[in-house]
Write an enzyme that holds these catalytic residues in place. Structure first.
Site, mmCIF file in Angstrom:
data_model
loop_
_atom_site.group_PDB
_atom_site.id
_atom_site.type_symbol
_atom_site.label_atom_id
_atom_site.label_comp_id
_atom_site.label_asym_id
_atom_site.label_seq_id
_atom_site.Cartn_x
_atom_site.Cartn_y
_atom_site.Cartn_z
ATOM 1 N N ASP A 131 -5.093 -3.384 -17.919
ATOM 2 C CA ASP A 131 -4.083 -2.350 -18.155
ATOM 3 C C ASP A 131 -4.325 -1.572 -19.447
ATOM 4 O O ASP A 131 -3.387 -1.209 -20.168
ATOM 5 C CB ASP A 131 -2.664 -2.974 -18.152
ATOM 6 C CG ASP A 131 -2.324 -3.615 -16.816
ATOM 7 O OD1 ASP A 131 -2.854 -3.152 -15.785
ATOM 8 O OD2 ASP A 131 -1.561 -4.589 -16.792
ATOM 9 N N GLY A 166 0.770 -1.237 0.000
ATOM 10 C CA GLY A 166 0.000 0.000 0.000
ATOM 11 C C GLY A 166 0.799 1.283 0.000
ATOM 12 O O GLY A 166 0.368 2.282 0.598
ATOM 13 N N SER A 167 1.928 1.318 -0.708
ATOM 14 C CA SER A 167 2.666 2.590 -0.713
ATOM 15 C C SER A 167 1.943 3.648 -1.554
ATOM 16 O O SER A 167 1.958 4.843 -1.211
ATOM 17 C CB SER A 167 4.114 2.399 -1.182
ATOM 18 O OG SER A 167 4.185 2.147 -2.559
ATOM 19 N N ASN A 168 1.308 3.244 -2.641
ATOM 20 C CA ASN A 168 0.503 4.221 -3.399
ATOM 21 C C ASN A 168 -0.698 4.679 -2.585
ATOM 22 O O ASN A 168 -1.093 5.846 -2.634
ATOM 23 C CB ASN A 168 0.052 3.619 -4.730
ATOM 24 C CG ASN A 168 1.138 3.708 -5.776
ATOM 25 O OD1 ASN A 168 1.457 4.789 -6.252
ATOM 26 N ND2 ASN A 168 1.747 2.577 -6.124
ATOM 27 N N ASN A 206 -6.617 3.150 -12.061
ATOM 28 C CA ASN A 206 -5.592 2.167 -11.729
ATOM 29 C C ASN A 206 -4.232 2.792 -11.993
ATOM 30 O O ASN A 206 -4.095 3.682 -12.830
ATOM 31 C CB ASN A 206 -5.747 0.913 -12.607
ATOM 32 C CG ASN A 206 -4.718 -0.157 -12.249
ATOM 33 O OD1 ASN A 206 -4.466 -0.423 -11.067
ATOM 34 N ND2 ASN A 206 -4.103 -0.771 -13.254
ATOM 35 N N MET A 262 -4.556 -7.022 -6.690
ATOM 36 C CA MET A 262 -4.137 -8.097 -7.586
ATOM 37 C C MET A 262 -5.299 -9.012 -7.978
ATOM 38 O O MET A 262 -5.283 -10.214 -7.721
ATOM 39 C CB MET A 262 -3.010 -8.911 -6.924
ATOM 40 C CG MET A 262 -1.802 -8.074 -6.549
ATOM 41 S SD MET A 262 -1.128 -7.141 -7.946
ATOM 42 C CE MET A 262 -0.236 -8.454 -8.773
ATOM 43 N N HIS A 287 -0.302 1.691 -13.052
ATOM 44 C CA HIS A 287 0.453 0.576 -13.614
ATOM 45 C C HIS A 287 1.924 1.000 -13.741
ATOM 46 O O HIS A 287 2.208 2.103 -14.213
ATOM 47 C CB HIS A 287 -0.118 0.213 -14.998
ATOM 48 C CG HIS A 287 0.581 -0.951 -15.617
ATOM 49 N ND1 HIS A 287 0.408 -2.249 -15.175
ATOM 50 C CD2 HIS A 287 1.477 -1.015 -16.637
ATOM 51 C CE1 HIS A 287 1.160 -3.053 -15.891
ATOM 52 N NE2 HIS A 287 1.823 -2.339 -16.784
HETATM 53 C C1 GRF Z 1 2.711 -0.601 -7.821
HETATM 54 O O1 GRF Z 1 3.903 -0.746 -8.509
HETATM 55 C C2 GRF Z 1 1.576 -0.363 -8.774
HETATM 56 O O2 GRF Z 1 1.957 0.340 -9.906
HETATM 57 C C3 GRF Z 1 1.162 -1.766 -9.138
HETATM 58 O O3 GRF Z 1 1.302 -2.508 -7.967
HETATM 59 C C4 GRF Z 1 2.279 -1.905 -7.141
HETATM 60 C C5 GRF Z 1 1.634 -1.652 -5.813
HETATM 61 O O4 GRF Z 1 2.549 -1.135 -4.893
HETATM 62 N N1 GRF Z 1 -0.168 -1.777 -9.678
HETATM 63 P P1 GRF Z 1 2.026 -0.496 -3.540
HETATM 64 O O5 GRF Z 1 1.216 -1.598 -2.835
HETATM 65 O O6 GRF Z 1 1.214 0.681 -3.876
HETATM 66 O O7 GRF Z 1 3.272 -0.157 -2.778
#
Ligand code: GRF
Length: 232
Positions: free
Chosen positions: A162, A28-30, A124, A107, A126
């Protein structure tokens, strides 16, 4: 996704800030980048819910620590019945009055049914410059091809994986000694910048779709350029 729409995309409801749910499966870094960006008083969206299909996804604890409501809708018990899982997920989103959904490392392949429920309202991110490198292992494949510029894309979700109108992209130079890990780190920094910015655009009705292409009211300079490798 409707082929053509006019400013603004109607979201329904008259609340000042769009109510956003983030769907995750992992660290969950995003998600964290979106939560932090949404603290800004002028941010047009609030993160009201984080949902995971994996009960022990690390991002859930981070969301809870940030004071965001969390939910787990486990996908495993539904086996191959993807739509049954998605109906439960959809119910959860509706219960929380969600306007916009951000997939952030979620996922799961989504069925056309679920995607149609959130048409034009689901984003989303990517880790590649789409339409190149759809799918997994994007950094490995970019390095194997020897591309000199790589990056990340935020796009609206359509049934094809995607794909969908591109809202924003960010790029990095690929270095000769990059490994998938070093490249992934730099691309991730880009992701953390473009996802909040793309959500800001969508939530403030500054995007529109014309014949399947996303246009926005964001600033772009005709002089913006990234050349790699740079010859000094
Ligand atoms: C990221 O690289 C995003 O682009 C892809 O999955 C990864 C998720 O990373 N869809 P995080 O869980 O947000 O750190």
């Amino acid at each position: 996704m409707t082929a053509t729409s006019i400013w603004p995309i109607e979201m329904g409801g008259d609340q000042a800030k769009r109510r956003v749910a983030i769907l995750i499966s992992g660290r969950g870094s995003n998600m964290t980048a979106l939560i932090e960006a949404a603290h800004a008083a002028d941010f047009p969206a609030e993160i009201v819910l984080v949902v995971s299909n994996i009960a022990d996804a690390a991002g859930l604890a981070k969301a809870a620590a940030a004071g965001i409501a969390t939910a787990t809708v486990a996908s495993k018990p539904f086996g191959r019945d993807r739509e049954a899982f998605e109906r439960k997920l959809h119910e959860t989103l509706v219960e929380h009055g969600i306007d916009l959904v951000c997939l952030a490392g979620f996922m799961r392949l989504l069925t056309p049914w679920f995607v149609s429920q959130w048409d034009g309202r689901m984003l989303n991110i990517h880790p590649a410059l789409l339409p190149s490198y759809k799918g997994l292992h994007t950094h490995e494949r970019a390095l194997a091809d020897g591309v000199k510029i790589h990056g990340a894309t935020v796009h609206f979700v359509v049934p094809e994986m995607d794909s969908g109108p591109i809202i924003m992209q960010g790029a990095v130079a690929v270095l000769d000694d990059d490994t998938p890990d070093t490249l992934a780190r730099r691309v991730l920094s880009v992701e953390h910048r473009i996802y909040p910015d793309a959500l800001r655009l969508v939530a403030s009705n500054a995007t529109r779709i014309e014949s399947g292409v996303c246009k926005s009211k964001a600033n772009g300079s005709p002089d913006d350029m990234l050349i790699a490798p740079a010859v000094i």
